[in-house]
Design an enzyme around this catalytic site. Structure first.
Site, PDB file in Angstrom:
ATOM      1  N   SER A  84    -102.407 -20.361 -83.171  1.00  0.00           N
ATOM      2  CA  SER A  84    -101.054 -19.814 -83.027  1.00  0.00           C
ATOM      3  C   SER A  84    -100.455 -19.531 -84.406  1.00  0.00           C
ATOM      4  CB  SER A  84    -100.202 -20.778 -82.197  1.00  0.00           C
ATOM      5  OG  SER A  84     -99.064 -20.148 -81.677  1.00  0.00           O
ATOM      6  N   HIS A 234    -102.109 -21.365 -73.622  1.00  0.00           N
ATOM      7  CA  HIS A 234    -102.004 -21.200 -75.071  1.00  0.00           C
ATOM      8  C   HIS A 234    -102.593 -22.391 -75.840  1.00  0.00           C
ATOM      9  CE1 HIS A 234    -100.522 -19.568 -78.786  1.00  0.00           C
ATOM     10  NE2 HIS A 234     -99.636 -20.530 -78.964  1.00  0.00           N
TER      11      HIS A 234
END
Length: 253
Positions: A84, A234
């Site tokens: 990320s 995620h």
């Protein structure tokens, strides 16, 4: 300046966590990569974990931090994994200092612009008034209406620590994040290119890397490949660490 946990001997492998995370999030995987024969550096990025708090917060300055860290520790020819926000740092480091990086792994983020989408999480964090000396369970209770997802709350609770007896605090620099949230979404510069082997790993249930993003990825990373871990979101490395490790270690060999 940067706090790190170092495990193992061998070729340097740097691991960079995501926004609001810390090196501890990668403890189990870091140990596995060390067993594969790497010297693993799990790093707390600035304004996160045990690293410095600063009003300066941008990808450029985080890249400089990592470059300085490598210089201070005499690290060359490194492999790097970034998740990320940490993936954006890793991408920018590789494109600005290609001589430093051998192989790059980017977990569930692309080089494109991402609109601000952490408003609910920030609202939950800002709702906590530490001057009232809440307990850990009270902190979670305060955050719950804003952050209904249990897994997300548990992830954030990992950054809670006892500043002194009876006084909890977050390790990350929430004050600066409130001011500089737009920095998290900025894209890689258009001319940023890294020509060495690069692997993007995405979560099958995540929308951070779409099929349509791969053309843009290849413009920046001509030697890029893409793997998908099914049935995870995620936080793919936490949801399926076994498959993440298999895919990453196979690429790094």
């Amino acid at each position: 300046m940067l706090y790190s946990k170092i495990e193992g001997l061998g070729k340097p492998l740097l691991i960079l966590h995501g926004f609001l995370g810390m090196s501890d999030n990668w403890k189990t995987l870091g140990t596995q990569f060390a067993a594969d024969g790497f010297q693993v550096h799990m790093i707390d990025l600035r304004n996160h974990g045990r690293s410095l708090h600063s009003e300066d917060f941008s990808y450029e300055i985080m890249v400089q931090d990592i470059f300085d860290y490598c210089h201070a520790n005499s690290l060359e020819n490194i492999n790097i994994i970034g998740h990320s926000m940490g993936g954006k740092v890793a991408m920018l480091l590789a494109t600005t200092h290609p001589e430093l990086v051998d192989k790059l792994i980017v977990a569930d983020i692309g080089p494109k612009f991402y609109p601000q989408h952490h408003q609910d999480i920030l609202a939950g964090l800002n709702a906590v008034d530490f001057s009232k000396k809440p307990t850990r369970s009270e902190v979670e209770e305060i955050m719950s209406p804003h952050i209904p997802d249990f897994g997300t709350r548990q992830f954030l609770m990992k950054s809670l620590y006892w500043q002194e007896p009876g006084q909890l605090a977050f390790r990350f620099n929430l004050e600066v994040f409130n001011k500089k949230m737009e920095e998290i979404g900025v894209p890689l510069p258009p001319n940023a290119i890294f020509e060495k082997p690069t692997l993007f790993i995405r979560g099958g249930k995540s929308n951070y890397i779409l099929d349509s993003d791969f053309e843009n990825i290849k413009q920046h990373f001509p030697d890029a490949s893409l793997e998908t871990i099914p049935n995870v979101g995620h936080w793919l490395h936490a949801e399926n660490p076994i498959l993440f490790h298999q895919i990453a270690s196979s690429f790094l060999k």
